[in-house]
Design a protein around this motif. Structure first.
Motif, PDB file in Angstrom:
ATOM      1  N   ALA A 163       0.820  -1.216   0.000  1.00 42.09           N
ATOM      2  CA  ALA A 163       0.000   0.000   0.000  1.00 42.09           C
ATOM      3  C   ALA A 163       0.850   1.260   0.000  1.00 42.09           C
ATOM      4  O   ALA A 163       0.403   2.314  -0.451  1.00 42.09           O
ATOM      5  N   THR A 164       2.067   1.176   0.513  1.00 42.09           N
ATOM      6  CA  THR A 164       2.981   2.308   0.528  1.00 42.09           C
ATOM      7  C   THR A 164       4.341   1.862  -0.002  1.00 42.09           C
ATOM      8  O   THR A 164       4.716   0.694   0.125  1.00 42.09           O
ATOM      9  N   ALA A 165       5.053   2.794  -0.599  1.00 39.79           N
ATOM     10  CA  ALA A 165       6.395   2.499  -1.112  1.00 39.79           C
ATOM     11  C   ALA A 165       7.165   3.808  -1.210  1.00 39.79           C
ATOM     12  O   ALA A 165       6.585   4.874  -1.419  1.00 39.79           O
ATOM     13  N   THR A 166       8.460   3.695  -1.078  1.00 32.32           N
ATOM     14  CA  THR A 166       9.365   4.835  -1.213  1.00 32.32           C
ATOM     15  C   THR A 166      10.412   4.475  -2.256  1.00 32.32           C
ATOM     16  O   THR A 166      10.862   3.327  -2.322  1.00 32.32           O
ATOM     17  N   VAL A 167      10.780   5.459  -3.080  1.00 32.10           N
ATOM     18  CA  VAL A 167      11.919   5.285  -3.974  1.00 32.10           C
ATOM     19  C   VAL A 167      12.936   6.373  -3.666  1.00 32.10           C
ATOM     20  O   VAL A 167      12.576   7.511  -3.372  1.00 32.10           O
ATOM     21  N   THR A 168      14.187   5.969  -3.720  1.00 31.91           N
ATOM     22  CA  THR A 168      15.287   6.921  -3.660  1.00 31.91           C
ATOM     23  C   THR A 168      16.055   6.786  -4.963  1.00 31.91           C
ATOM     24  O   THR A 168      15.987   5.753  -5.633  1.00 31.91           O
ATOM     25  N   GLY A 169      16.753   7.819  -5.321  1.00 28.59           N
ATOM     26  CA  GLY A 169      17.522   7.802  -6.554  1.00 28.59           C
ATOM     27  C   GLY A 169      18.041   9.196  -6.823  1.00 28.59           C
ATOM     28  O   GLY A 169      18.355   9.939  -5.884  1.00 28.59           O
ATOM     29  N   PHE A 170      18.058   9.559  -8.105  1.00 29.37           N
ATOM     30  CA  PHE A 170      18.622  10.841  -8.520  1.00 29.37           C
ATOM     31  C   PHE A 170      17.691  11.525  -9.510  1.00 29.37           C
ATOM     32  O   PHE A 170      16.972  10.863 -10.253  1.00 29.37           O
ATOM     33  N   ASP A 171      17.734  12.860  -9.512  1.00 32.53           N
ATOM     34  CA  ASP A 171      16.977  13.618 -10.499  1.00 32.53           C
ATOM     35  C   ASP A 171      17.870  13.876 -11.718  1.00 32.53           C
ATOM     36  O   ASP A 171      19.009  13.381 -11.786  1.00 32.53           O
ATOM     37  N   LEU A 172      17.381  14.654 -12.665  1.00 35.13           N
ATOM     38  CA  LEU A 172      18.125  14.924 -13.902  1.00 35.13           C
ATOM     39  C   LEU A 172      19.445  15.652 -13.681  1.00 35.13           C
ATOM     40  O   LEU A 172      20.339  15.596 -14.525  1.00 35.13           O
ATOM     41  N   ASP A 173      19.564  16.357 -12.556  1.00 36.83           N
ATOM     42  CA  ASP A 173      20.807  17.071 -12.252  1.00 36.83           C
ATOM     43  C   ASP A 173      21.777  16.235 -11.428  1.00 36.83           C
ATOM     44  O   ASP A 173      22.808  16.739 -10.994  1.00 36.83           O
ATOM     45  N   GLY A 174      21.416  14.971 -11.168  1.00 37.70           N
ATOM     46  CA  GLY A 174      22.276  14.102 -10.369  1.00 37.70           C
ATOM     47  C   GLY A 174      22.132  14.319  -8.874  1.00 37.70           C
ATOM     48  O   GLY A 174      22.937  13.814  -8.097  1.00 37.70           O
ATOM     49  N   GLN A 175      21.094  15.057  -8.465  1.00 41.01           N
ATOM     50  CA  GLN A 175      20.847  15.301  -7.044  1.00 41.01           C
ATOM     51  C   GLN A 175      20.013  14.155  -6.460  1.00 41.01           C
ATOM     52  O   GLN A 175      19.092  13.661  -7.104  1.00 41.01           O
ATOM     53  N   GLU A 176      20.335  13.774  -5.234  1.00 46.78           N
ATOM     54  CA  GLU A 176      19.588  12.706  -4.579  1.00 46.78           C
ATOM     55  C   GLU A 176      18.143  13.145  -4.338  1.00 46.78           C
ATOM     56  O   GLU A 176      17.896  14.302  -3.980  1.00 46.78           O
ATOM     57  N   ILE A 177      17.220  12.199  -4.562  1.00 44.99           N
ATOM     58  CA  ILE A 177      15.807  12.464  -4.297  1.00 44.99           C
ATOM     59  C   ILE A 177      15.204  11.291  -3.552  1.00 44.99           C
ATOM     60  O   ILE A 177      15.726  10.173  -3.579  1.00 44.99           O
ATOM     61  N   ARG A 178      14.102  11.576  -2.894  1.00 42.15           N
ATOM     62  CA  ARG A 178      13.316  10.556  -2.207  1.00 42.15           C
ATOM     63  C   ARG A 178      11.849  10.899  -2.447  1.00 42.15           C
ATOM     64  O   ARG A 178      11.430  12.048  -2.241  1.00 42.15           O
ATOM     65  N   LEU A 179      11.082   9.899  -2.878  1.00 40.70           N
ATOM     66  CA  LEU A 179       9.650  10.079  -3.096  1.00 40.70           C
ATOM     67  C   LEU A 179       8.902   9.004  -2.313  1.00 40.70           C
ATOM     68  O   LEU A 179       9.253   7.823  -2.390  1.00 40.70           O
ATOM     69  N   ASP A 180       7.890   9.432  -1.577  1.00 35.26           N
ATOM     70  CA  ASP A 180       7.045   8.513  -0.820  1.00 35.26           C
ATOM     71  C   ASP A 180       5.717   8.399  -1.541  1.00 35.26           C
ATOM     72  O   ASP A 180       5.142   9.418  -1.951  1.00 35.26           O
ATOM     73  N   GLY A 181       5.235   7.176  -1.689  1.00 33.57           N
ATOM     74  CA  GLY A 181       3.994   6.971  -2.414  1.00 33.57           C
ATOM     75  C   GLY A 181       2.979   6.157  -1.646  1.00 33.57           C
ATOM     76  O   GLY A 181       3.328   5.260  -0.877  1.00 33.57           O
ATOM     77  N   THR A 182       1.708   6.504  -1.879  1.00 31.82           N
ATOM     78  CA  THR A 182       0.581   5.741  -1.360  1.00 31.82           C
ATOM     79  C   THR A 182      -0.345   5.461  -2.546  1.00 31.82           C
ATOM     80  O   THR A 182      -0.232   6.086  -3.606  1.00 31.82           O
ATOM     81  N   GLY A 183      -1.261   4.541  -2.386  1.00 32.49           N
ATOM     82  CA  GLY A 183      -2.256   4.266  -3.415  1.00 32.49           C
ATOM     83  C   GLY A 183      -1.634   3.897  -4.751  1.00 32.49           C
ATOM     84  O   GLY A 183      -0.670   3.128  -4.821  1.00 32.49           O
ATOM     85  N   THR A 184      -2.182   4.487  -5.817  1.00 28.91           N
ATOM     86  CA  THR A 184      -1.712   4.169  -7.167  1.00 28.91           C
ATOM     87  C   THR A 184      -0.251   4.559  -7.355  1.00 28.91           C
ATOM     88  O   THR A 184       0.495   3.868  -8.057  1.00 28.91           O
ATOM     89  N   LEU A 185       0.191   5.632  -6.714  1.00 37.83           N
ATOM     90  CA  LEU A 185       1.587   6.045  -6.843  1.00 37.83           C
ATOM     91  C   LEU A 185       2.527   4.981  -6.267  1.00 37.83           C
ATOM     92  O   LEU A 185       3.552   4.652  -6.873  1.00 37.83           O
ATOM     93  N   ALA A 186       2.177   4.401  -5.122  1.00 36.47           N
ATOM     94  CA  ALA A 186       2.988   3.324  -4.547  1.00 36.47           C
ATOM     95  C   ALA A 186       3.030   2.126  -5.494  1.00 36.47           C
ATOM     96  O   ALA A 186       4.085   1.519  -5.709  1.00 36.47           O
ATOM     97  N   ARG A 187       1.882   1.790  -6.077  1.00 33.39           N
ATOM     98  CA  ARG A 187       1.806   0.684  -7.040  1.00 33.39           C
ATOM     99  C   ARG A 187       2.696   0.995  -8.242  1.00 33.39           C
ATOM    100  O   ARG A 187       3.414   0.133  -8.751  1.00 33.39           O
TER     101      ARG A 187
END
Length: 182
Positions: A114-138
């Protein structure tokens, strides 16, 4: 970096080798990457999807894009490069219908966290973290699966997977009706 408009590319269908192996890590954050991401967004929008992995347009690179609502209806529009999926220790599973632009015209119920988080990088090579629920988590789980060489049908029982793939083979391609495909 200079940005430019993206051009839709054909969606790679299930069975194409690039969809069935782990994608390569991205090491160059340059104008070619910016153009690829623009093309990915254009391809996703043209196919009426909510997410797209680079290998779904034939590119062997650990990148996905999303324009997807969470459980509250808030849309997240993002690019994640070299994503790492983080699932909660105590996982609440939600079964919902799932589809895929690479398996056009088909959907099946699949349990995902039901929930998920992704970490990684954006287009500029900066670290990012996104938390998702619902359809976004899926969507996060679906897209990282793609980058690991899995499609949602690979998580289904064999008989159902074969039925879906046979029906998809008869489908002319991606288009109307694929609004919740990723």
């Amino acid at each position: 970096m200079q940005t430019s408009a993206g051009a839709p590319r054909p969606i790679t269908r299930y069975g194409t080798p690039v969809l069935h192996r782990r994608c390569a890590e991205v090491t160059d954050f340059d104008d070619r990457l910016v153009q690829l991401v623009a093309d990915m967004f254009a391809s996703m929008y043209a196919a009426h999807g909510v997410g797209l992995a680079a290998n779904q347009i034939g590119v062997d690179a650990r990148i996905f894009v999303v324009d997807c609502p969470d459980a509250t209806g808030t849309h997240t529009v993002a690019t994640v490069i070299n994503p790492v999926l983080h699932l909660p220790e105590h996982r609440e599973l939600v079964t919902d219908s799932e589809g895929c632009l690479s398996v056009p015209g088909q959907h099946a119920d699949l349990a995902r966290c039901a929930t998920a988080t992704v970490t990684g990088f954006d287009l500029d090579g900066q670290e990012i973290r996104l938390d998702g629920t619902g359809t976004l988590a899926r969507c996060f789980q679906h897209e990282v699966d793609h980058l690991d060489g899995l499609a949602y049908v690979d998580r289904l029982p064999t008989k159902l997977r074969k039925q879906i793939l046979a029906a998809s083979a008869e489908h002319p391609g991606v288009g109307a009706g694929a609004a919740q495909d990723a």
